[in-house]
Every structure is written in structure tokens, then in C-alpha cells.
Design an enzyme around this catalytic site. Sequence first.
Site, PDB file in Angstrom:
ATOM      1  N   GLU A 143     -39.715  70.364 -32.093  1.00 44.16           N
ATOM      2  CA  GLU A 143     -39.172  71.341 -31.144  1.00 44.16           C
ATOM      3  C   GLU A 143     -38.786  70.579 -29.885  1.00 44.16           C
ATOM      4  OE1 GLU A 143     -38.465  74.311 -31.765  1.00 44.16           O
ATOM      5  OE2 GLU A 143     -39.520  74.648 -33.657  1.00 44.16           O
TER       6      GLU A 143
ATOM      7  N   CYS B 241     -37.795  74.762 -21.897  1.00 44.08           N
ATOM      8  CA  CYS B 241     -36.865  74.096 -22.813  1.00 44.08           C
ATOM      9  C   CYS B 241     -35.650  74.953 -23.126  1.00 44.08           C
ATOM     10  CB  CYS B 241     -37.579  73.677 -24.096  1.00 44.08           C
ATOM     11  SG  CYS B 241     -38.284  75.059 -25.036  1.00 44.08           S
TER      12      CYS B 241
END
Length: 434
Positions: A210, A244
Site C-alpha cells: 500500500e 496517502c
Amino acid sequence: MENYQELTTKQKTFFQSGKTKDVQYRLNALTKLKEIMTSHEQEILDALKADLNKPEVETKRAEIGLVIGEINFMIENLSSWATTQEVETPSTHEGATSFIISEPYGSALVIAPWNYPIQLALAPLAGAIAAGNCAVLKPSELTPHTSSLLAKMINENFSEEYLRVVEGEVETSTALLKEKFDYIFFTGSTGVGKIVAEAAAKHLTPTTLELGGKSPAIVHEDADLDETATRIARSKFANAGQTCVAPDYLLVHRSVKDQLIAKMQEVITATYGENVSESLEFPHVVSERHFDRLHQFLNDGETVVGGNSDRSRLFIEPTILDHISWEDSIMQDEIFGPILPVLVYDELPKAIDAIVERPKPLALYLFTDNEKVQDDVLTKISFGGGAINDAINHMTTHYLPFGGVGNSGMGAYHGKASFDTFSHFKSILKRSNK
């Protein structure tokens, strides 16, 4: 550098006992994890305040609430997910039946980042538990109060052969990656993700990465500017931009750029006050190294909103930079801070081409009611996931797998996708001898 072979051996031995494959055992562990989070809520709030100056409401929503929501969803659905699935068998295979068994990998390594140090540690850990794995969790050393709390919460309530938190610096992660885990789940930067992938390749360990990237927010000329300004500003500057999936840059139609910036200034003032530096609710940058990297970006373009900073407090106020070009330093890597550069476009095809020419983003947000524009963007640009007329919230639903593509990552989790990620699906054809 410590050797973690003894720990991994204990976990593999415990896994082979078969206890974690029992669905009730997993449900009990998930319930216990939820109870631990609830009973340590104030300590979580205090730790995140100390590490990142996170406001209480943000911690409750994005750290505690999101994870507990995930756990509740898993508890509700785990029994059906773990059931052997019967599937069709071709007529050419007369006398045979077919079914799929979901089985855990074994011992999983979860390496968590610092920006959401509870959510991004415990959400994947819950997925590993739900699938029936043992797990080792390595929190980030950049949020030491939270790391210490995670170790306390897990290590005092679970046996080390089942779940274990290992604290330490970069050397600890390096040592753990040398061990032969059965699955690796990493959340962090693309650069470190490549190191993790290289380490995993030596053992052919399946891996979820990720990562991040430069996630655009495209604002077309027909966008509702009031709603757009609110949704972009709040998603960008939450956690001081250290998210993010935060919009990394604005790509806005020239005809509405000035109006949008003015409305975003209003949203920032309404959210954080006239003087953000005096706000007790605005998080700080995680470290001096990250502050110095971000501060250099303030030299790009023209500062039209914000721009003030204080290194002694690791503070950078919400900032918008206008007159930015694709060649500016701020456009070369993910920003991961409270600075939003603005680029303009006149023709949508050229804007699409500019995004496609660059590494695939983790997220993309499009603000328009024009369905032709929506179709063009969704079909022509590859990205991990995103939203239309919204930002960030696609990662808060249990029904949407969350993950990247290309440089922004591989694999996905959240909801059933978390169970699937930490499970191997074993296909079986059973034939009669009669």
C-alpha cells in the site's frame, strides 16, 4: 541487529496446531481486539496527540472508529466468508464436484506507517486475524508513543506465538524482512516498498504494498465550487496533509481557478480560524527531516493562501501555491504535507494526457456532473481508486477494496478484501471412483 527466527518459528508451530483456523477462535480474537481498543481509547487519543498533535475528533473518526467499524463488519460476515464455496463443474467432468477452500497463509508480517499509526496498523492486522493467520506487527518508530502503546495493547493481551508487536528502528524492519514469513503487508512510500518487494522476492513471499503517489483532484468548469472547495480543503489538510490518499495537487479548469482558490481560503479559515498557527487542532509535521523537505516546496510558484511555518513546532499552515508547472520540484514526488499546488487546464484531453504520462496515482478525485467527462477520466486514466464529487471517503467504506496500482502499490484490503488478501483460495475437484 536482533534475530527474529525464534519468534517466527513459534508462530509457525502455533499455526500448525490448527487453532487459528477455527472460525470461533478468530471471532474471539477480533472481539478481544475491539475491546482492547475501546478500553484504551484515552491512551490512544493521548499518544496521537503527543506524536502528531492529532485532534481528538480526528483520532476518534479516522483511527479508532474506522478500525472498529472494520472489525464489526468482519465479525458480522466472517462465518460466511470462511465457508467452503461450491462452484459449478463442467459437464466434461462427469461425476465430479468442485469447491474452493479459503485457508490462511500462516505467519504474516505487517509493517505499518506513522501517518495513521493506529488505523494502518490494526486494520490490516484485523484482516490477518479474520483470515486465520498468526502475525507480527512492526509499528513506525517515528510515532514512538503510539508504537509503545500498540506493543502494550497487543503483547499484554495475546500470546507471542499468535500475535506480537515488535518495536524498533529501520534495522528492526530489515531484520524482520530477512525472516521467511508466509505473507507481508506493507504500507509506506514507494521507495521503501521496492525494498520490501526485493526482500520478499528472495523467499517468493506474497506481498501487499500500500504505497502512495501524486493523487490529482480534477475540477472541471461545471463543478459546484462551494461543495468542491469544502471537500478538497478538508480532505487535503486533515492530518496536516499527511494522508496517502489526500489530493496531492489541483488540476483545475482555468475558468474557475480563482473562484475555487478564494472559496478554499474561506473553508480553511472556517475550519482552523483566522490564525492557524494558534489553532490547537492542527496537526504538526512528523519530524524535522519531513519539515525541511516540505519547506523547500514553498519556494515554488506563488503562495496565494497560507505559507507560514515554524520549524521549532514542526508547523506548516495550510498553503496553496498558484502558477505551478509540471517541472517544479513540488510536482516531482508525493508531497505528503499541508501544501497544495494548483495547475490549470483548458482542454480536458490534455489534462488527461498529463496524468497518464506520469506514474499511476493511488487516488483520483473528479469534480463534475458531466457524465461524458466522468466516463473519459475513469476509462482513460489508471489509478488505485477514488471518487466523483468527493475525496478520501472511498477508503472508508467496507464494500470497496482499497489499494494502488503500478507505482502506487499492489493488492487491496478493507472489508472482505482484507479477508481475501490474507487468504489463499484452494481449488479442489472431487471425483467419485464409482
